[in-house]
Motif scaffolding. Structure first.
Motif, PDB file in Angstrom:
ATOM      1  N   ARG A 147       7.833  -1.100   6.460  1.00 33.60           N
ATOM      2  CA  ARG A 147       7.026   0.127   6.535  1.00 33.60           C
ATOM      3  C   ARG A 147       7.979   1.315   6.595  1.00 33.60           C
ATOM      4  NH1 ARG A 147       2.957   0.177  11.392  1.00 33.60           N
ATOM      5  NH2 ARG A 147       1.771  -1.186   9.987  1.00 33.60           N
ATOM      6  N   GLY A 148       7.676   2.364   5.832  1.00 33.16           N
ATOM      7  CA  GLY A 148       8.592   3.491   5.855  1.00 33.16           C
ATOM      8  C   GLY A 148       8.101   4.684   5.055  1.00 33.16           C
ATOM      9  N   VAL A 149       8.994   5.674   4.945  1.00 35.35           N
ATOM     10  CA  VAL A 149       8.703   6.908   4.216  1.00 35.35           C
ATOM     11  C   VAL A 149       9.877   7.237   3.299  1.00 35.35           C
ATOM     12  CG1 VAL A 149       7.214   7.858   6.027  1.00 35.35           C
ATOM     13  CG2 VAL A 149       9.675   8.344   6.067  1.00 35.35           C
ATOM     14  N   GLU A 150       9.560   7.951   2.216  1.00 39.18           N
ATOM     15  CA  GLU A 150      10.579   8.443   1.290  1.00 39.18           C
ATOM     16  C   GLU A 150      10.263   9.898   0.951  1.00 39.18           C
ATOM     17  OE1 GLU A 150      10.544   5.861  -2.059  1.00 39.18           O
ATOM     18  OE2 GLU A 150      11.537   4.203  -1.009  1.00 39.18           O
ATOM     19  N   LEU A 151      11.294  10.736   0.970  1.00 40.67           N
ATOM     20  CA  LEU A 151      11.142  12.154   0.669  1.00 40.67           C
ATOM     21  C   LEU A 151      12.196  12.560  -0.349  1.00 40.67           C
ATOM     22  CD1 LEU A 151       9.935  15.000   1.247  1.00 40.67           C
ATOM     23  CD2 LEU A 151      11.618  15.210   3.088  1.00 40.67           C
ATOM     24  N   ASN A 152      11.769  13.221  -1.423  1.00 40.64           N
ATOM     25  CA  ASN A 152      12.679  13.721  -2.451  1.00 40.64           C
ATOM     26  C   ASN A 152      12.422  15.207  -2.660  1.00 40.64           C
ATOM     27  OD1 ASN A 152      14.099  11.253  -3.864  1.00 40.64           O
ATOM     28  ND2 ASN A 152      11.987  10.629  -3.494  1.00 40.64           N
ATOM     29  N   LEU A 153      13.487  15.995  -2.687  1.00 40.27           N
ATOM     30  CA  LEU A 153      13.395  17.435  -2.889  1.00 40.27           C
ATOM     31  C   LEU A 153      14.446  17.891  -3.893  1.00 40.27           C
ATOM     32  CD1 LEU A 153      12.925  18.850   0.740  1.00 40.27           C
ATOM     33  CD2 LEU A 153      11.230  18.898  -1.110  1.00 40.27           C
ATOM     34  N   SER A 154      14.082  18.838  -4.726  1.00 41.76           N
ATOM     35  CA  SER A 154      15.051  19.473  -5.620  1.00 41.76           C
ATOM     36  C   SER A 154      14.686  20.942  -5.754  1.00 41.76           C
ATOM     37  CB  SER A 154      15.075  18.793  -6.993  1.00 41.76           C
ATOM     38  OG  SER A 154      13.835  18.950  -7.647  1.00 41.76           O
ATOM     39  N   ALA A 195       0.864  -1.190   0.000  1.00 44.69           N
ATOM     40  CA  ALA A 195       0.000   0.000   0.000  1.00 44.69           C
ATOM     41  C   ALA A 195       0.892   1.230   0.000  1.00 44.69           C
ATOM     42  CB  ALA A 195      -0.912   0.008   1.223  1.00 44.69           C
ATOM     43  N   ASN A 196       0.525   2.238  -0.801  1.00 45.86           N
ATOM     44  CA  ASN A 196       1.345   3.437  -0.919  1.00 45.86           C
ATOM     45  C   ASN A 196       0.454   4.671  -1.022  1.00 45.86           C
ATOM     46  OD1 ASN A 196       4.382   4.332  -1.759  1.00 45.86           O
ATOM     47  ND2 ASN A 196       2.872   5.606  -2.792  1.00 45.86           N
ATOM     48  N   ILE A 197       0.823   5.707  -0.281  1.00 44.55           N
ATOM     49  CA  ILE A 197       0.163   7.013  -0.373  1.00 44.55           C
ATOM     50  C   ILE A 197       1.246   8.056  -0.610  1.00 44.55           C
ATOM     51  CG2 ILE A 197      -1.225   8.737   0.828  1.00 44.55           C
ATOM     52  CD1 ILE A 197      -2.441   6.493   2.472  1.00 44.55           C
ATOM     53  N   GLY A 198       1.036   8.922  -1.597  1.00 37.96           N
ATOM     54  CA  GLY A 198       2.081   9.887  -1.929  1.00 37.96           C
ATOM     55  C   GLY A 198       1.535  11.231  -2.369  1.00 37.96           C
ATOM     56  N   ILE A 199       2.427  12.225  -2.332  1.00 40.03           N
ATOM     57  CA  ILE A 199       2.120  13.591  -2.759  1.00 40.03           C
ATOM     58  C   ILE A 199       3.270  14.089  -3.624  1.00 40.03           C
ATOM     59  CG2 ILE A 199       1.745  15.978  -2.027  1.00 40.03           C
ATOM     60  CD1 ILE A 199       0.521  14.914   0.540  1.00 40.03           C
ATOM     61  N   ASP A 200       2.952  14.684  -4.779  1.00 38.38           N
ATOM     62  CA  ASP A 200       3.929  15.377  -5.617  1.00 38.38           C
ATOM     63  C   ASP A 200       3.584  16.859  -5.624  1.00 38.38           C
ATOM     64  OD1 ASP A 200       5.046  12.887  -6.361  1.00 38.38           O
ATOM     65  OD2 ASP A 200       3.544  12.662  -7.945  1.00 38.38           O
ATOM     66  N   PHE A 201       4.617  17.710  -5.559  1.00 38.19           N
ATOM     67  CA  PHE A 201       4.332  19.151  -5.546  1.00 38.19           C
ATOM     68  C   PHE A 201       5.438  19.925  -6.253  1.00 38.19           C
ATOM     69  CE2 PHE A 201       6.769  18.207  -1.747  1.00 38.19           C
ATOM     70  CZ  PHE A 201       7.714  19.222  -1.711  1.00 38.19           C
ATOM     71  N   GLU A 202       5.049  21.089  -6.783  1.00 40.73           N
ATOM     72  CA  GLU A 202       5.977  22.056  -7.377  1.00 40.73           C
ATOM     73  C   GLU A 202       5.509  23.443  -6.965  1.00 40.73           C
ATOM     74  OE1 GLU A 202       5.934  21.425 -11.575  1.00 40.73           O
ATOM     75  OE2 GLU A 202       6.901  19.456 -11.459  1.00 40.73           O
ATOM     76  N   VAL A 203       6.433  24.266  -6.498  1.00 41.81           N
ATOM     77  CA  VAL A 203       6.067  25.597  -6.019  1.00 41.81           C
ATOM     78  C   VAL A 203       7.042  26.644  -6.547  1.00 41.81           C
ATOM     79  CG1 VAL A 203       4.982  24.709  -3.905  1.00 41.81           C
ATOM     80  CG2 VAL A 203       7.417  25.278  -3.888  1.00 41.81           C
ATOM     81  N   SER A 262       8.510  15.198  -3.645  1.00 41.67           N
ATOM     82  CA  SER A 262       7.502  14.159  -3.466  1.00 41.67           C
ATOM     83  C   SER A 262       7.682  13.525  -2.096  1.00 41.67           C
ATOM     84  CB  SER A 262       7.621  13.088  -4.561  1.00 41.67           C
ATOM     85  OG  SER A 262       8.869  12.416  -4.470  1.00 41.67           O
ATOM     86  N   PHE A 263       6.582  13.059  -1.547  1.00 42.45           N
ATOM     87  CA  PHE A 263       6.589  12.379  -0.257  1.00 42.45           C
ATOM     88  C   PHE A 263       5.757  11.110  -0.390  1.00 42.45           C
ATOM     89  CE2 PHE A 263       4.529  11.369   3.763  1.00 42.45           C
ATOM     90  CZ  PHE A 263       5.622  11.257   4.610  1.00 42.45           C
ATOM     91  N   ASP A 264       6.306   9.991   0.095  1.00 40.11           N
ATOM     92  CA  ASP A 264       5.594   8.716   0.011  1.00 40.11           C
ATOM     93  C   ASP A 264       5.641   7.995   1.351  1.00 40.11           C
ATOM     94  OD1 ASP A 264       4.853   7.782  -2.976  1.00 40.11           O
ATOM     95  OD2 ASP A 264       6.616   9.078  -3.038  1.00 40.11           O
ATOM     96  N   PHE A 265       4.511   7.403   1.705  1.00 43.20           N
ATOM     97  CA  PHE A 265       4.432   6.486   2.838  1.00 43.20           C
ATOM     98  C   PHE A 265       3.997   5.134   2.300  1.00 43.20           C
ATOM     99  CE2 PHE A 265       1.693   4.183   5.795  1.00 43.20           C
ATOM    100  CZ  PHE A 265       2.578   3.973   6.842  1.00 43.20           C
ATOM    101  N   TYR A 266       4.705   4.074   2.697  1.00 48.23           N
ATOM    102  CA  TYR A 266       4.369   2.748   2.185  1.00 48.23           C
ATOM    103  C   TYR A 266       4.308   1.726   3.315  1.00 48.23           C
ATOM    104  CZ  TYR A 266       9.405   1.910   2.617  1.00 48.23           C
ATOM    105  OH  TYR A 266      10.682   1.796   3.109  1.00 48.23           O
ATOM    106  N   ASN A 267       3.533   0.696   3.067  1.00 51.37           N
ATOM    107  CA  ASN A 267       3.424  -0.434   3.990  1.00 51.37           C
ATOM    108  C   ASN A 267       3.392  -1.704   3.139  1.00 51.37           C
ATOM    109  OD1 ASN A 267       2.763  -1.300   6.938  1.00 51.37           O
ATOM    110  ND2 ASN A 267       1.285  -2.426   5.683  1.00 51.37           N
ATOM    111  N   LYS A 268       4.393  -2.560   3.329  1.00 48.89           N
ATOM    112  CA  LYS A 268       4.501  -3.783   2.532  1.00 48.89           C
ATOM    113  C   LYS A 268       4.519  -4.989   3.470  1.00 48.89           C
ATOM    114  CE  LYS A 268       7.214  -1.567  -1.128  1.00 48.89           C
ATOM    115  NZ  LYS A 268       8.453  -1.632  -1.940  1.00 48.89           N
ATOM    116  N   LYS A 269       3.626  -5.919   3.202  1.00 49.59           N
ATOM    117  CA  LYS A 269       3.537  -7.138   3.994  1.00 49.59           C
ATOM    118  C   LYS A 269       3.848  -8.328   3.097  1.00 49.59           C
ATOM    119  CE  LYS A 269       0.450  -9.478   7.263  1.00 49.59           C
ATOM    120  NZ  LYS A 269      -0.923  -9.477   7.846  1.00 49.59           N
ATOM    121  N   THR A 270       4.921  -9.039   3.408  1.00 43.06           N
ATOM    122  CA  THR A 270       5.359 -10.180   2.609  1.00 43.06           C
ATOM    123  C   THR A 270       4.963 -11.472   3.311  1.00 43.06           C
ATOM    124  OG1 THR A 270       7.232  -8.933   1.733  1.00 43.06           O
ATOM    125  CG2 THR A 270       7.326 -11.323   1.536  1.00 43.06           C
TER     126      THR A 270
END
Length: 222
Positions: free
Chosen positions: A156-163, A104-112, A120-128
């Motif tokens: 389970r974790g988060v990923e953040l990318n900025l430029s 399961a993944n929930i994310g946001i992309d933005f430009e300002v 972009s910011f993502d939260f994920y939960n993976k069950k194997t």
């Protein structure tokens, strides 16, 4: 739809010859959706917020990454007192099946600011489930180990990318980029087994997969 809403879905049926006939086929699927909020009338034309996109997805994925011989019990050549023969070698598991991950993944992309800052910011939960594990065997079996489906683990974790464009001209653009990722892994269930131990590797409920241990050293008697 209307440059605002997106929906996707997929179904995959796959077969792998590394599994026995009863478990050769696996069914996997995924669904995803996104919403471009900045294309809505209440945000369109916003001078500072150039893009705001919200994403969500859920799906399953199969893994067949085990040796081709894992399902077979094989024999090996040997010699005793000058005579050549065959002895049991590796023990196979004809019931070994697909390792399956539900994500399961929930994310946001933005430009300002005229798209100078993007991220972009993502939260994920993976069950194997039914993850592969090499299991030690008693030497009285004639073999040392076999591969089996051992249990369930979670990532389970988060990923953040900025430029950010620090400088722009017709000839040169100077951009700085950064990213951050955090993942927490834990073994949830081993199907009634307390633990698996292979060398110094320990697979135990409540611990991260791939944990290791060492014997406590208290020093040398002078």
């Amino acid at each position: 739809y209307n440059n605002r809403y997106n929906f996707s879905a997929g179904i995959r049926r796959a077969a792998a010859s590394v599994f026995g006939d009863n478990n050769k086929w696996g069914n996997f699927w995924n669904v995803g959706a996104s919403w471009v909020a900045t294309n809505e009338s209440f945000l369109k034309g916003n001078k500072h917020l150039n893009l705001l996109k919200v994403r969500a997805s859920y799906g399953t994925l199969g893994n067949a990454g085990i040796p081709r011989t894992a399902k077979f019990t094989a024999y090996a050549s040997t010699s005793y007192n000058g005579n050549v023969g065959q002895v049991p070698g590796t023990i196979g598991d004809p019931d070994v099946r697909w390792e399956e991950t539900k994500s399961a993944n929930i994310g946001i992309d933005f430009e300002v600011i005229n798209r100078r800052i993007r991220g972009s910011f993502d939260f994920y939960n993976k069950k194997t489930e039914a993850f592969f594990q090499q299991v030690d065997l008693s030497l009285t079996t004639g073999s040392t180990s076999l591969i089996r489906n051992a249990g369930t683990m979670r990532n389970r974790g988060v990923e953040l990318n900025l430029s950010a464009d620090l400088y722009r001209s017709k000839l040169i653009t100077l951009t700085a980029r950064g990213n951050y990722a955090y993942n927490k892994n834990v073994v949830l269930d081993l199907e009634g087994v307390n633990e698996f131990e292979v060398g110094t590797s320990l697979v135990q409920e409540g611990l991260p997969f791939g944990s290791h241990y060492v014997v406590e050293y208290v020093g040398i008697d002078p």
